[in-house]
Design a protein around this motif. Structure first.
Motif, mmCIF file in Angstrom:
data_model
loop_
_atom_site.group_PDB
_atom_site.id
_atom_site.type_symbol
_atom_site.label_atom_id
_atom_site.label_comp_id
_atom_site.label_asym_id
_atom_site.label_seq_id
_atom_site.Cartn_x
_atom_site.Cartn_y
_atom_site.Cartn_z
ATOM 1 N N VAL A 176 0.858 -1.181 0.000
ATOM 2 C CA VAL A 176 0.000 0.000 0.000
ATOM 3 C C VAL A 176 0.891 1.226 0.000
ATOM 4 N N THR A 177 0.373 2.329 -0.515
ATOM 5 C CA THR A 177 1.077 3.605 -0.468
ATOM 6 C C THR A 177 0.241 4.586 0.338
ATOM 7 N N ILE A 178 0.833 5.169 1.355
ATOM 8 C CA ILE A 178 0.166 6.155 2.208
ATOM 9 C C ILE A 178 0.631 7.539 1.795
ATOM 10 N N GLN A 179 -0.303 8.440 1.532
ATOM 11 C CA GLN A 179 0.037 9.816 1.169
ATOM 12 C C GLN A 179 -0.649 10.785 2.114
ATOM 13 N N GLY A 180 0.164 11.509 2.883
ATOM 14 C CA GLY A 180 -0.358 12.491 3.816
ATOM 15 C C GLY A 180 -0.402 13.878 3.216
ATOM 16 N N LYS A 233 -13.444 2.857 2.231
ATOM 17 C CA LYS A 233 -12.836 3.808 3.174
ATOM 18 C C LYS A 233 -11.337 3.828 2.902
ATOM 19 N N GLY A 234 -10.900 4.833 2.170
ATOM 20 C CA GLY A 234 -9.513 4.904 1.753
ATOM 21 C C GLY A 234 -8.722 5.960 2.476
ATOM 22 N N VAL A 235 -9.019 6.208 3.736
ATOM 23 C CA VAL A 235 -8.287 7.198 4.520
ATOM 24 C C VAL A 235 -7.799 6.559 5.812
ATOM 25 N N VAL A 236 -6.738 7.153 6.374
ATOM 26 C CA VAL A 236 -6.084 6.623 7.566
ATOM 27 C C VAL A 236 -6.165 7.654 8.682
ATOM 28 N N GLN A 237 -6.383 7.171 9.921
ATOM 29 C CA GLN A 237 -6.461 8.072 11.073
ATOM 30 C C GLN A 237 -5.314 7.835 12.052
ATOM 31 N N ASP A 238 -4.878 8.911 12.694
ATOM 32 C CA ASP A 238 -3.983 8.827 13.842
ATOM 33 C C ASP A 238 -4.801 9.061 15.104
ATOM 34 N N VAL A 239 -4.490 8.320 16.167
ATOM 35 C CA VAL A 239 -5.120 8.514 17.473
ATOM 36 C C VAL A 239 -4.036 8.937 18.450
ATOM 37 N N PHE A 240 -4.284 10.012 19.189
ATOM 38 C CA PHE A 240 -3.297 10.479 20.155
ATOM 39 C C PHE A 240 -3.997 11.026 21.380
ATOM 40 N N GLN A 241 -3.307 10.933 22.503
ATOM 41 C CA GLN A 241 -3.867 11.441 23.746
ATOM 42 C C GLN A 241 -3.738 12.954 23.761
ATOM 43 N N PHE A 242 -4.812 13.613 24.174
ATOM 44 C CA PHE A 242 -4.828 15.075 24.276
ATOM 45 C C PHE A 242 -5.403 15.428 25.630
ATOM 46 N N GLY A 243 -4.558 15.915 26.523
ATOM 47 C CA GLY A 243 -5.003 16.127 27.896
ATOM 48 C C GLY A 243 -5.363 14.775 28.493
ATOM 49 N N ASP A 244 -6.537 14.695 29.092
ATOM 50 C CA ASP A 244 -7.029 13.434 29.637
ATOM 51 C C ASP A 244 -7.976 12.735 28.667
ATOM 52 N N GLY A 245 -8.084 13.271 27.452
ATOM 53 C CA GLY A 245 -8.929 12.659 26.446
ATOM 54 C C GLY A 245 -8.120 12.137 25.280
ATOM 55 N N PHE A 246 -8.809 11.876 24.182
ATOM 56 C CA PHE A 246 -8.146 11.382 22.974
ATOM 57 C C PHE A 246 -8.672 12.134 21.770
ATOM 58 N N ALA A 247 -7.829 12.240 20.758
ATOM 59 C CA ALA A 247 -8.264 12.799 19.488
ATOM 60 C C ALA A 247 -7.939 11.805 18.383
ATOM 61 N N GLN A 248 -8.880 11.648 17.474
ATOM 62 C CA GLN A 248 -8.664 10.828 16.285
ATOM 63 C C GLN A 248 -8.814 11.730 15.076
ATOM 64 N N VAL A 249 -7.797 11.762 14.231
ATOM 65 C CA VAL A 249 -7.773 12.704 13.112
ATOM 66 C C VAL A 249 -7.316 11.978 11.843
ATOM 67 N N THR A 250 -8.032 12.202 10.756
ATOM 68 C CA THR A 250 -7.637 11.653 9.462
ATOM 69 C C THR A 250 -6.369 12.353 8.989
ATOM 70 N N THR A 251 -5.354 11.568 8.665
ATOM 71 C CA THR A 251 -4.050 12.143 8.340
ATOM 72 C C THR A 251 -3.536 11.775 6.947
ATOM 73 N N ALA A 252 -4.169 10.808 6.275
ATOM 74 C CA ALA A 252 -3.619 10.399 4.982
ATOM 75 C C ALA A 252 -4.652 9.649 4.151
ATOM 76 N N HIS A 253 -4.432 9.636 2.847
ATOM 77 C CA HIS A 253 -5.122 8.742 1.916
ATOM 78 C C HIS A 253 -4.222 7.533 1.684
ATOM 79 N N TYR A 254 -4.830 6.419 1.340
ATOM 80 C CA TYR A 254 -3.993 5.307 0.915
ATOM 81 C C TYR A 254 -4.372 4.871 -0.493
ATOM 82 N N TYR A 255 -3.393 4.314 -1.182
ATOM 83 C CA TYR A 255 -3.558 3.879 -2.559
ATOM 84 C C TYR A 255 -3.161 2.410 -2.669
ATOM 85 N N THR A 256 -3.901 1.661 -3.463
ATOM 86 C CA THR A 256 -3.639 0.240 -3.643
ATOM 87 C C THR A 256 -2.342 0.051 -4.439
#
Length: 452
Positions: A256-260, A319-342
């Motif tokens: 796969v190829t990930i493009q941010g 669903k051709g997008v990728v998310q990063d999950v990171f802790q923010f304070g005492d919570g979490f954030a999930q954000v789409t960071t890239a497309h992927y290509y076959t």
């Protein structure tokens, strides 16, 4: 000497002799607004709530259904979801943010069932990928986020939740009993004595290791072919997908190829490494449907585009997008960071992957929906199983013969009563798959046997 606009509500500021980026300008303006409101508001400002609401609104402003902020009050439930053990009905869900609502398109404000977990209360009740949920306990879900909706469907095991399902323009209510749900990972078995069968429920960082154990065990059985079932696999960890593909592909193949975002240096091309764990001439079939999403699609495309597997079933979710999950304070954030290509360079987002051999899912017609609703309301399935507790083919076929006069497709009745029998069995006693009543699986076995 710096000159700053005096109004506490001004939209920005200028600084002589320096250049300030837009984020700094906006944050300074927002801070002034926050401090001004805090100084004049008649009551004490709940600063914790203010912080969480600001973070929620910031991520929601992306208008991306896969990006969201999880406040501390919901962090525990979020972590439970990551671990995969909770009380609920057993589904992968998706819902656009409320701000994206289009009154003419129900999928923009209702909950989409991406896939029900096999054997879960949702699956046994006949819910399937693509169904929409319009209400939970009589309350419309229009203004809920995907996470909020998921939390409403959860609860203590043995409690009930009533949902309104919207399917093909018709709505009906179903009451489900929550159970302790363990998010499945990998399972396997041998069909008809010599065909390996692996079911991938989702991808986690441990999937590669678990899958390898199952593959090695199957190879000891002298199998003549392998069926990998990704139907209703909602995806998961990309790393788990890469590990899984490495088991089957020779070294140097593009996975796969990930493009941010341009300039972030997140672009990455994943290449297979090492020697495959199965012979390259062993026939492999991957079963897909519209519940196969995200990382499941990455795996299917890697195998298909590298001519290592034949896809049988229906088109995947897209669903051709990728998310990063990171802790923010005492919570979490999930954000789409890239497309992927076959490997073939395709962006499958909102398109999906077409199978090599199309075998349609068994689906209710619009005319059958009210008949199905009546069947569920009358608790017919459970009553029949209580009367005929042995899950024999004879009992299963007898049920379909008895109730097909109601106007429901006989194949659907067979699947419903089979699922009801399975739900009553201890998990360890349930068959790994059903070659008799599963049309897509039957076609995969035929392909392994005949090569076409």
């Amino acid at each position: 000497m710096e000159q700053v606009l005096a109004s506490p509500l001004s939209g920005g500021y200028t600084s002589q002799g320096s250049t300030v980026d837009q984020i700094s300008i906006d944050m300074a303006s927002l801070e002034r607004l926050y401090r001004y409101v805090d100084s004049i508001y008649i009551d004490e400002v709940d600063k914790e709530k203010m912080f969480n609401d600001l973070a929620t609104a910031l991520v929601a402003s992306l208008d991306d259904p896969y990006s969201f902020y999880v406040p501390p009050s919901e962090a525990k439930q979020y972590q439970e979801e990551t671990v995969g053990v909770y009380g609920g009905i057993g589904t992968y869900l998706n819902k656009p943010v409320p701000e994206n609502k289009d009154p003419g398109d129900p999928s923009t404000y209702m909950i989409t069932i991406v896939s029900p977990f096999p054997g879960s209360p949702a699956q046994r009740a006949g819910l399937r990928a693509g169904d929409l949920i319009s209400h939970i306990e009589g309350e419309a879900v229009d203004e809920l986020t995907s996470y909020e909706a998921s939390m409403l469907l959860r609860g203590e095991p043995n409690t009930t939740v009533t949902i309104t399902v919207y399917r093909n323009g018709t709505s009906f209510d179903i009451t489900l009993v929550r159970e302790m749900i363990t998010t499945p990972t990998v399972d396997s078995g041998v069909l008809e004595g010599d065909i390996g069968y692996i079911i991938l429920y989702e991808f986690t960082p441990q999937t590669g290791k678990q899958l390898l154990e199952h593959v090695k065990k199957l190879m000891e059985e002298d199998i003549v072919g392998l069926i990998i079932d990704e139907r209703n696999n909602g995806g998961g960890a990309v790393d788990g997908t890469m590990q899984a593909a490495n088991i089957f592909l020779e070294e140097g193949k593009t996975l796969v190829t990930i493009q941010g975002k341009k300039g972030t240096k997140r672009d990455q091309r994943y290449i297979s490494s090492g020697d495959p764990e199965v012979p390259l001439d062993l026939p492999i079939v991957i079963l897909t449907n519209k519940g196969s999403a995200s990382s499941a699609e990455i795996f299917a495309a890697a195998m298909k585009d590298n001519n290592r597997a034949t896809l049988i079933g229906t088109k995947t979710f897209g669903k051709g997008v990728v998310q990063d999950v990171f802790q923010f304070g005492d919570g979490f954030a999930q954000v789409t960071t890239a497309h992927y290509y076959t490997p073939n360079g395709e962006n499958i987002h909102k398109k999906g992957i077409e199978p090599d051999i199309l075998v349609e899912d068994v689906e209710l017609s619009e005319e059958e929906i009210p008949l199905f609703e009546a069947l569920m309301t009358e608790n017919v399935l459970s009553s029949y199983v209580q009367k005929y507790p042995e899950p024999t083919d004879e009992h299963i076929r007898a049920f379909a013969e008895q109730y097909k006069e109601r106007g429901i497709n006989e194949e659907i009745l067979l699947l419903l009563i089979r699922n009801e029998y399975l739900s009553k069995m201890p998990y360890e006693d349930r068959p790994i798959a059903d070659p008799i009543f599963d049309r897509q699986l039957r076609r995969a076995i035929e392909f392994i046997r005949n090569g076409s």
